[in-house]
Design an enzyme around this catalytic site. Structure first.
Site, short mmCIF file in Angstrom:
data_model
loop_
_atom_site.label_atom_id
_atom_site.label_comp_id
_atom_site.label_asym_id
_atom_site.label_seq_id
_atom_site.Cartn_x
_atom_site.Cartn_y
_atom_site.Cartn_z
N CYS A 188 -20.36 -99.89 -92.87
CA CYS A 188 -19.00 -99.82 -92.35
C CYS A 188 -18.03 -100.58 -93.25
CB CYS A 188 -18.96 -100.38 -90.93
SG CYS A 188 -17.31 -100.34 -90.22
N CYS B 141 -15.35 -102.49 -91.37
CA CYS B 141 -15.78 -103.72 -90.69
C CYS B 141 -16.04 -104.84 -91.71
CB CYS B 141 -17.07 -103.51 -89.90
SG CYS B 141 -17.17 -101.95 -89.04
N ASP B 142 -16.65 -104.51 -92.84
CA ASP B 142 -17.18 -105.55 -93.74
C ASP B 142 -16.44 -105.70 -95.08
OD1 ASP B 142 -19.12 -106.03 -91.84
OD2 ASP B 142 -20.49 -104.55 -92.67
#
Ligand SMILES: Cc1cc2nc3c(=O)[nH]c(=O)nc-3n(C[C@H](O)[C@H](O)[C@H](O)COP(=O)(O)OP(=O)(O)OC[C@H]3O[C@@H](n4cnc5c(N)ncnc54)[C@H](O)[C@@H]3O)c2cc1C
Length: 320
Positions: free
Chosen positions: A139, A142-143
């Site tokens: 992701c 997200c990261d």
């Protein structure tokens, strides 16, 4: 008429998965007065949480995926949902009473909606599992933040990989796209954007053989034309697609790819069991089609319960 006299608690409906399909099912079912249990193995919102900006969901010109998840969950919460955070590992669905087993417990209900989405595909190379969360990510949204001004790799050649690459190019120093085939399988405007972004490099016909490091990713071994080379890198983002994860529901008919064999009615080969969202055979997998399925599946579950004159009466059940 369903014979469901049991001492154990019997829900009217169990919904598996709290993505947009499951959450919408919950809204419809709760508003009609059903006793509903929602089971989710991670966090509510499902794949919406992986989307930085959603620009194609009616009513929102632009909204962060996490925010839309929160809004949908608030609606469900305000209607008094019972939610269990656990993974469903097994089901028995063929009888009048359906059993749903999680890792911790067994639950029963008269009807079930499965809205478990799809699972992310893995590369299967050495080091992928070992370095998950230590530089390997599925992701970018997200990261990506953790790799500010670093050099990263994106594996994949579809729309998601290209969108991720563009997103990361605004955070990272350099983004290398590794594509196994000799071309992209993505929309033209994304390909044009990739070509015009200075800090993105593309490597076609290249495979990641191994991800290496100590306590975090340091390098990858790439292979192109039978030639292998080690490249220093800080993170590997994997965006090679998704696949069904329906093994726990083997009584339900599936197509040869493992998607639930259902149509717009969201019904299955088992009475009282419905499927909604990305997990079933369908033309378009989006939030709007998942919510639409959720509404349909819940409406048919309500009809099923009424048809069988099912009446809920506290901790056990009564039948008219
Ligand atoms: C990177 C990315 C970007 C996207 N961008 C957009 C976009 O901009 N607009 C758009 O409309 N769509 C977008 N989509 C597609 C959209 O997110 C999906 O179509 C939609 O979320 C599907 O909803 P769903 O409820 O069917 O499944 P999901 O959202 O996948 O939810 C399924 C839920 O079930 C849970 N679950 C699975 N198995 C179990 C189990 N055994 N036990 C308990 N819980 C379980 C999962 O944890 C998950 O929370 C995007 C998808 C991705 C991956």
């Amino acid at each position: 008429m369903i014979n469901c006299q049991r001492g154990d608690y019997l829900f009217d409906l169990i919904i598996i998965g709290a993505g947009p399909a499951g959450l919408t099912s919950a809204i419809y079912a709760l508003r009609s007065g059903l006793e509903v249990l929602l089971i989710e193995r991670e966090i509510y919102g499902g794949k919406m949480n992986l989307t930085n900006e959603i620009t194609n969901y009616p009513g929102h010109t632009k909204i962060a995926g996490i925010e839309l998840s929160k809004q949908m969950f608030e609606s469900v919460k305000s209607l008094g949902i019972k939610i269990e955070y656990d993974q469903v590992i097994r089901t028995r669905l063929n009888d009048d009473i359906k059993f749903v087993c999680t890792e911790q417990e067994e639950f029963s209900a008269v009807s079930v909606i499965i809205a478990n989405g799809l699972k992310t595909k893995h590369l299967g190379c050495i080091g992928e599992k070992e370095f998950f969360g230590k530089g390997v990510s599925y992701c970018a949204i997200c990261d990506g933040f953790f790799f500010k001004n670093k050099n990263v790799i994106i594996a994949g050649g579809g729309n998601t990989a290209l969108e991720d690459a563009i997103y990361l190019s605004n955070i990272c120093k350099k983004v290398n796209i590794i594509v196994r085939k000799n071309c992209f399988r993505a929309e033209e405007f994304l390909v044009d954007l990739i070509k015009s972004t200075e800090n993105i490099c593309v490597f076609f016909e290249t495979e990641i053989l191994e991800i290496k490091g100590d306590n975090k990713v340091n390098s990858v071994i790439l292979e192109n034309n039978c030639v292998q080379k080690e490249v220093e890198i800080d993170a590997v983002f994997i965006a090679i697609g998704q696949q069904p994860e329906n093994e726990a529901f083997s009584e339900i008919k599936m197509d040869r790819f493992g998607y639930f064999d259902s149509d717009e009615t969201c019904t299955t080969n088992i009475e009282g069991v419905f499927v909604a969202g990305d997990c079933r055979v369908k033309f378009l997998r989006q939030i709007v089609t998942a919510t639409s399925d959720g509404a349909t599946a819940a409406s048919l579950a309500i009809k099923y319960l009424k048809k069988h004159k099912f009446v809920h009466s506290g901790t056990s059940v009564g039948v008219e």
